[in-house]
Design a protein around this motif. Structure first.
Motif, PDB file in Angstrom:
ATOM      1  N   ASN B 275      49.012  75.463  34.108  1.00 23.96           N
ATOM      2  CA  ASN B 275      50.191  75.893  34.873  1.00 23.96           C
ATOM      3  C   ASN B 275      51.510  75.676  34.140  1.00 23.96           C
ATOM      4  N   ASN B 276      51.512  74.863  33.093  1.00 21.62           N
ATOM      5  CA  ASN B 276      52.788  74.486  32.472  1.00 21.62           C
ATOM      6  C   ASN B 276      52.776  74.507  30.952  1.00 21.62           C
ATOM      7  N   HIS B 277      51.788  75.181  30.328  1.00 18.91           N
ATOM      8  CA  HIS B 277      51.641  75.068  28.869  1.00 18.91           C
ATOM      9  C   HIS B 277      52.887  75.479  28.111  1.00 18.91           C
ATOM     10  N   ARG B 278      53.681  76.376  28.697  1.00 23.77           N
ATOM     11  CA  ARG B 278      54.897  76.823  27.986  1.00 23.77           C
ATOM     12  C   ARG B 278      55.927  75.697  27.895  1.00 23.77           C
ATOM     13  N   ARG B 279      55.796  74.724  28.769  1.00 25.17           N
ATOM     14  CA  ARG B 279      56.780  73.629  28.787  1.00 25.17           C
ATOM     15  C   ARG B 279      56.422  72.506  27.822  1.00 25.17           C
ATOM     16  N   LEU B 280      55.271  72.629  27.159  1.00 25.68           N
ATOM     17  CA  LEU B 280      54.851  71.560  26.260  1.00 25.68           C
ATOM     18  C   LEU B 280      55.713  71.526  25.007  1.00 25.68           C
ATOM     19  N   HIS B 281      55.846  70.359  24.449  1.00 28.57           N
ATOM     20  CA  HIS B 281      56.522  70.186  23.180  1.00 28.57           C
ATOM     21  C   HIS B 281      55.753  70.965  22.106  1.00 28.57           C
ATOM     22  N   PRO B 282      56.491  71.612  21.141  1.00 25.56           N
ATOM     23  CA  PRO B 282      55.793  72.414  20.112  1.00 25.56           C
ATOM     24  C   PRO B 282      54.655  71.654  19.424  1.00 25.56           C
ATOM     25  N   PRO B 300      35.703  72.688  32.564  1.00 23.46           N
ATOM     26  CA  PRO B 300      36.145  71.349  32.970  1.00 23.46           C
ATOM     27  C   PRO B 300      35.988  70.300  31.871  1.00 23.46           C
ATOM     28  N   PHE B 301      35.025  70.526  30.938  1.00 24.01           N
ATOM     29  CA  PHE B 301      34.867  69.569  29.834  1.00 24.01           C
ATOM     30  C   PHE B 301      36.141  69.492  28.995  1.00 24.01           C
ATOM     31  N   MET B 302      36.924  70.596  28.989  1.00 27.97           N
ATOM     32  CA  MET B 302      38.142  70.640  28.184  1.00 27.97           C
ATOM     33  C   MET B 302      39.271  69.801  28.790  1.00 27.97           C
ATOM     34  N   ASN B 303      39.032  69.210  29.953  1.00 29.29           N
ATOM     35  CA  ASN B 303      40.022  68.299  30.532  1.00 29.29           C
ATOM     36  C   ASN B 303      40.312  67.152  29.553  1.00 29.29           C
ATOM     37  N   ASN B 304      39.283  66.732  28.800  1.00 27.68           N
ATOM     38  CA  ASN B 304      39.481  65.686  27.786  1.00 27.68           C
ATOM     39  C   ASN B 304      40.509  66.137  26.753  1.00 27.68           C
ATOM     40  N   GLN B 305      40.337  67.374  26.253  1.00 24.63           N
ATOM     41  CA  GLN B 305      41.251  67.893  25.234  1.00 24.63           C
ATOM     42  C   GLN B 305      42.661  68.053  25.810  1.00 24.63           C
ATOM     43  N   ALA B 306      42.726  68.489  27.078  1.00 26.75           N
ATOM     44  CA  ALA B 306      44.043  68.642  27.716  1.00 26.75           C
ATOM     45  C   ALA B 306      44.750  67.280  27.796  1.00 26.75           C
ATOM     46  N   GLN B 307      43.981  66.233  28.062  1.00 26.43           N
ATOM     47  CA  GLN B 307      44.574  64.884  28.100  1.00 26.43           C
ATOM     48  C   GLN B 307      45.147  64.506  26.737  1.00 26.43           C
ATOM     49  N   LEU B 308      44.412  64.840  25.704  1.00 24.16           N
ATOM     50  CA  LEU B 308      44.867  64.489  24.355  1.00 24.16           C
ATOM     51  C   LEU B 308      46.151  65.254  24.004  1.00 24.16           C
ATOM     52  N   VAL B 309      46.195  66.532  24.384  1.00 28.78           N
ATOM     53  CA  VAL B 309      47.404  67.332  24.166  1.00 28.78           C
ATOM     54  C   VAL B 309      48.581  66.688  24.907  1.00 28.78           C
ATOM     55  N   GLU B 310      48.312  66.226  26.133  1.00 32.79           N
ATOM     56  CA  GLU B 310      49.388  65.572  26.896  1.00 32.79           C
ATOM     57  C   GLU B 310      49.850  64.278  26.230  1.00 32.79           C
ATOM     58  N   ILE B 312      50.206  63.760  23.077  1.00 29.25           N
ATOM     59  CA  ILE B 312      51.196  64.138  22.063  1.00 29.25           C
ATOM     60  C   ILE B 312      52.533  64.439  22.752  1.00 29.25           C
ATOM     61  N   HIS B 313      52.438  65.242  23.822  1.00 32.73           N
ATOM     62  CA  HIS B 313      53.662  65.617  24.533  1.00 32.73           C
ATOM     63  C   HIS B 313      54.382  64.379  25.081  1.00 32.73           C
ATOM     64  N   LEU B 314      53.619  63.469  25.682  1.00 35.37           N
ATOM     65  CA  LEU B 314      54.214  62.289  26.318  1.00 35.37           C
ATOM     66  C   LEU B 314      54.869  61.363  25.301  1.00 35.37           C
ATOM     67  N   THR B 315      54.303  61.302  24.113  1.00 31.72           N
ATOM     68  CA  THR B 315      54.907  60.452  23.090  1.00 31.72           C
ATOM     69  C   THR B 315      56.260  61.037  22.684  1.00 31.72           C
ATOM     70  N   GLU B 316      56.309  62.358  22.504  1.00 34.07           N
ATOM     71  CA  GLU B 316      57.586  63.024  22.220  1.00 34.07           C
ATOM     72  C   GLU B 316      58.574  62.797  23.370  1.00 34.07           C
ATOM     73  N   GLU B 317      58.061  62.955  24.577  1.00 35.67           N
ATOM     74  CA  GLU B 317      58.889  62.816  25.774  1.00 35.67           C
ATOM     75  C   GLU B 317      59.450  61.387  25.875  1.00 35.67           C
ATOM     76  N   ALA B 318      58.604  60.404  25.605  1.00 32.63           N
ATOM     77  CA  ALA B 318      59.044  59.005  25.694  1.00 32.63           C
ATOM     78  C   ALA B 318      60.170  58.744  24.694  1.00 32.63           C
ATOM     79  N   ILE B 319      60.033  59.297  23.476  1.00 37.05           N
ATOM     80  CA  ILE B 319      61.078  59.112  22.464  1.00 37.05           C
ATOM     81  C   ILE B 319      62.397  59.720  22.950  1.00 37.05           C
TER      82      ILE B 319
END
Lengths: 258, 429
Positions: B275-282, B300-310, B312-319
Motif C-alpha cells: 500500500n505504501n511502496h512509493r513512500r519508501l526511501h530509495p 505471504p512468505f515474502m512478508n519476511n522480505q518486506a520486513q527486511l526492506v522496512e 532499511i527504510h526505518l534506519t534511514e528514517e531514524a537518522i
C-alpha cells in the motif's frame, strides 16, 4: 586434570503474560555467546524448536490463570531441581491481578459477552502468582525484569550461591540516581514501599514508581498512606496505586481481604 | 495416489505465544484444518475498566512485550483524541523514533532468531553462534542497536516509560542522539549483508490473492500516523474501521478472527509495502528489487522480505528523525492536560500490522469502555486459508518436510499470539 562438570540445563516456560521478561533475557545480546558456553538452554519455545523434559533449572514467566496451567506448572516443579519465578506476573501475580477486582464470571462477561461459555475460556480462574501453587526457590521480580537481575541470578546459581533479592525500597535507588522526588513534582509514587532492583528507572525517565516489583518484605504501609495523605491524595488514589501491582499480594499482607 | 496426513504441531515454536497447527488430509483433500490458539486470555478490557486515563498506557503496554511501544502509542493516541490534548512536535518526533526502534527490534528478532534457523535447518540461533558466528553476531548487533533506540527515547524497549498522554516525560540528551546517529549510519553494512543472506534463500512459490490493509499517511511511510487504507477500496476512515473489519469468534481459538466484505485480508509488513511502496526511501526500494519483492506481491512468505526492506527504510528514517530532533531542540517539557473527557481512537502500524485502540472516558477521567483490534487477530483467517491452500501443493513431500513448511508459513506471518488473545470484547446482538 580438571573434572568436567555437566553444564546446567535451563528451561524457560511462559504462562499468562506478555512474554516481555523472556524478551529481556533475549536482550542479553553481548552475553549470549558466552552464556551458551556455560549453560545448555533446552527449552525456550519463543526462540527455539528443540524441546526437552530433562532440565535442572526452570524459569517460569507469567501468572496462573487457568486450571490447565496448574497441571503444567506442577509438572515443571516435578522435573526441575530449581524453579525461578521470572518477572512480576509470576512472582507476585503482577498486573494480571487487576482483573481479580471483578469476580471471574463478571470479568468473563465484560470481555466475552455471551461467548463466555466457550470451553477454552471456561477454564479461567482468578489470576495468581506461581508460589500459590508450587514452591518457588528464587524470585526475579519486576515488570519487566532487568537483564542484570537475570544475569546476576544465573551467576549466583552457577557459583552455587543463593541469588540475592533486594529488600530495600525504590526510594534508596532513586536518591542514588539523583532524581527529584516524585512527590515534590506533585504526583503519586509507590517508591517508598516498593522493592528495589530497577535502579529507579521509571523515575529517571520522568515517570513515577508504579510498584511493579511488589512491596518490600515489611512495607511501612501506614507511613506510606500518611505520606500520600500529606500530599493531598485521596483514599481512592491510595487504593488505586496499591491495586495496580498489589492485587494478589499487598491485600493479603496488609489484611485487606482476599 | 495421494497419501493421508495427520499433521499435528503442538505449540508452534519460534513464534510469540502459544498455538497449535492441526491438519488432516485424506486422499489429497484437506478434511480438517485449524490454527488452534491456546494462549490464556488476559481480560485487559476488565483490567482497564475503572482505571484513570493516565494509567491506560502503562496497563495496555503489558498486552505485549514485543510491541509495547505500539500498544503504548495507540493507547496515548486514543486518550489524547478522547481528551483533546495536543502534543508538541518534539514529542511526536520522539514517539516516531521509538517506533523505528521497536519495529527494527521486532523485525530483526523475527528474521534472525525465528526465521533464519529454518534456512539453516537448525532449531534456533544457538547452533549458528558456533557454526556461523559472523551471521549470529550480525543479528545480535542489529538487535542491540534497535533496543538502544528505544532505551534512549523511552528508557527501555519492553514497556517504554516516557511516553505519556499529552506528550513525553523525558527527552534524550543531544549527545545520546548524535552517538545514535553514528551507530545507525554504521549499521547499513550489516543490513546490506543481511540482504545478501536473504537473497540466497529460496522462497516457496505460493500466491493467494487477498485484500491488504494498512495505514497510509499524508506523507511518509506509515508507522506512528496515518489513516486505514485498503488495497481494494482505497481509503477507510478511522471511524469506519470497526465497520469494515468484522471480528468473529471460532471455537478453536481464544483469539478472534476477522474479515471484511471482501473476505480474507492481511495486515503487516507486506500489506504496508503493497500500500505504501512509493513512500519508501530509495535505498529501501533498491533492497526490495534485490529481494525480488514487487509491489502487489501476494505471497505471504515474502512478508519476511518486506520486513527486511522496512528495516532499511526505518534506519534511514531514524537518522532523519535524529536530525529533525536536534533541529527542534531537546528542552524538557510537561505533557498537555486534558481539555475534556469523551471517546477517542488511536491507530498505529505495529510491527505486525494495524493496531486499533478505542476508549470511552467518563467525566471523572476513568475509563469505562475499551475496544482493541489486534494485528494478529486480523491475520488468523488469512493464515488458516493459506495453510489449507499451501499444504495441498506439497503433499508429495515427506511428512517432516510438510510439517516444517507449514510451520514456516505460520512463522512468515510473524504472529504475536499473546497480543491477539489479550483482548476479546465480543458483543453479540
Amino acid at each position: 586434570m580438571i573434572p568436567t562438570v555437566k553444564k546446567p540445563r535451563l528451561a524457560f516456560f511462559s504462562f499468562t503474560c506478555c512474554e516481555g521478561c523472556q524478551l529481556m533475557v533475549l536482550n542479553c545480546e553481548d552475553e549470549f555467546p558466552d552464556l551458551v558456553k556455560l549453560v545448555d538452554i533446552v527449552n525456550f519455545r519463543e526462540a527455539m524448536s528443540e524441546k526437552s523434559d530433562d532440565y535442572d533449572v526452570a524459569f517460569v514467566e507469567g501468572s496462573i490463570s487457568r486450571r490447565e496451567e496448574i497441571k503444567k506448572l506442577k509438572e515443571i516443579r516435578k522435573r526441575a531441581s530449581t524453579v525461578i519465578a521470572l518477572g512480576a506476573c509470576s512472582s507476585t501475580g503482577g498486573l494480571n491481578c487487576l482483573r481479580n477486582r471483578f469476580p471471574v464470571e463478571e470479568a468473563k462477561r465484560i470481555v466475552y459477552g455471551k461467548d463466555a461459555a466457550v470451553r477454552k475460556i471456561k477454564d479461567t480462574i482468578r489470576a495468581r502468582p506461581i508460589d500459590s501453587i508450587i514452591e518457588v526457590d528464587h524470585y526475579i521480580h519486576g515488570c519487566p525484569i532487568t537483564k542484570e537481575e537475570f544475569l546476576s541470578t544465573l551467576k549466583a546459581l552457577l557459583l552455587g550461591k543463593a541469588p540475592e533479592v533486594p529488600n530495600h525500597p525504590v526510594c534508596v535507588d532513586c536518591k542514588m540516581a539523583g532524581n527529584i522526588c516524585v512527590f515534590e513534582r506533585g504526583a503519586t509514587c509507590m517508591g517508598p514501599v516498593t522493592r528495589a532492583g530497577c535502579n529507579a528507572i521509571c523515575i529517571t525517565y520522568g515517570s513515577i514508581c508504579w510498584g511493579c516489583r511488589g512491596t518490600v518484605d515489611n512495607p511501612n504501609m501506614d507511613a506510606h498512606e500518611e505520606t500520600l495523605r500529606r500530599y493531598g491524595l485521596t483514599a481512592d488514589s491510595v487504593t488505586r496505586s496499591l491495586d495496580l501491582y498489589g492485587g494478589c499480594t499487598v491485600r493479603k499482607k496488609t489484611g485487606r481481604g482476599d | 495416489m495421494h497419501k493421508d496426513h495427520d499433521i499435528n504441531v503442538h505449540e508452534v515454536t519460534r513464534v510469540e505465544g502459544h498455538g497449535n497447527i492441526v491438519i488432516n488430509v485424506r486422499k489429497g483433500r484437506v478434511e480438517e484444518l485449524r490454527l488452534e490458539i491456546i494462549e490464556s486470555p488476559r481480560f485487559f478490557e476488565a483490567m482497564l475498566r475503572g482505571r484513570r486515563y493516565d494509567e491506560a498506557q502503562h496497563i495496555m503496554s503489558r498486552i505485549c512485550g514485543i510491541c509495547a511501544v505500539s500498544h503504548t502509542s495507540a493507547s496515548v493516541k486514543a486518550v489524547e483524541s478522547a481528551t483533546g490534548m495536543r502534543i508538541s512536535k518534539r514529542a511526536r518526533l520522539l514517539r516516531e523514533l521509538a517506533f523505528c526502534g521497536e519495529t527494527l527490534q521486532s523485525h530483526i528478532l523475527h528474521l534472525y532468531f525465528l526465521v533464519l534457523p529454518d534456512f539453516f535447518s537448525v532449531g534456533s540461533i544457538v547452533p549458528l553462534i558456533k557454526s556461523h558466528p559472523e551471521i549470529a553476531r550480525m543479528g545480535l548487533g542489529l538487535k542491540k542497536l534497535a533496543n538502544e533506540i528505544c532505551r534512549i527515547v523511552g528508557g527501555r524497549h519492553v514497556h517504554p516509560i516516557s511516553i505519556f498522554p499529552g506528550g513525553v516525560v523525558h527527552v534524550p540528551k543531544p549527545r545520546e542522539l548524535k552517538d545514535l546517529k553514528k551507530a545507525l549510519t554504521g549499521s547499513f553494512e550489516r543490513l546490506e549483508k543481511t540482504i545478501e543472506l536473504f537473497e540466497g534463500f529460496e522462497v516457496p512459490d505460493f500466491e493467494g490473492s487477498r485484500e491488504f490493509i494498512s495505514l497510509r499517511a499524508a506523507k511518509g511511510y506509515p508507522f506512528y500516523e496515518g489513516d486505514p487504507f485498503s488495497s481494494m477500496d482505497a481509503s477507510i476512515g478511522q471511524e469506519s474501521y470497526t465497520k469494515r473489519i468484522k471480528e468473529y469468534t471460532v471455537p478453536h481459538s481464544t483469539a478472534k478472527h476477522a474479515r471484511t466484505s471482501h473476505g480474507t485480508f492481511m495486515v503487516g509488513a507486506l500489506a504496508r509495502f503493497n500500500n505504501n511502496h512509493r513512500r519508501l526511501h530509495p535505498r529501501a526500494r533498491k533492497a526490495a528489487k534485490r529481494l525480488l519483492l514487487k509491489p502487489g506481491c501476494s505471497n505471504p512468505f515474502m512478508n519476511n522480505q518486506a520486513q527486511l526492506v522496512e528495516c532499511i527504510h526505518l534506519t534511514e528514517e531514524a537518522i532523519s528523525l535524529v536530525d529533525r530532533l536536534l533541529e527542534v531542540g531537546l528542552a524538557a517539557e510537561r505533557p498537555a492536560r486534558p481539555r475534556r473527557f469523551g471517546r477517542g481512537i488511536g491507530l498505529v502500524e505495529a510491527p505486525r500490522g494495524t493496531l486499533y485502540h478505542e476508549y470511552r472516558i467518563n467525566r471523572d477521567g476513568l475509563i469505562e469502555e475499551v475496544n482493541c483490534i489486534i494485528p494478529t487477530a486480523q491475520n488468523l483467517r488469512s493464515i488458516e486459508r493459506d495453510l489449507g491452500e499451501f499444504v495441498v501443493t506439497i503433499l508429495d513431500r515427506p511428512r517432516d518436510e510438510i510439517t516444517r513448511s507449514v510451520e514456516s508459513l505460520v512463522r512468515a506471518y510473524d504472529p504475536c499470539i499473546s497480543c491477539s488473545t489479550h483482548i476479546m470484547d465480543v458483543k453479540f446482538v
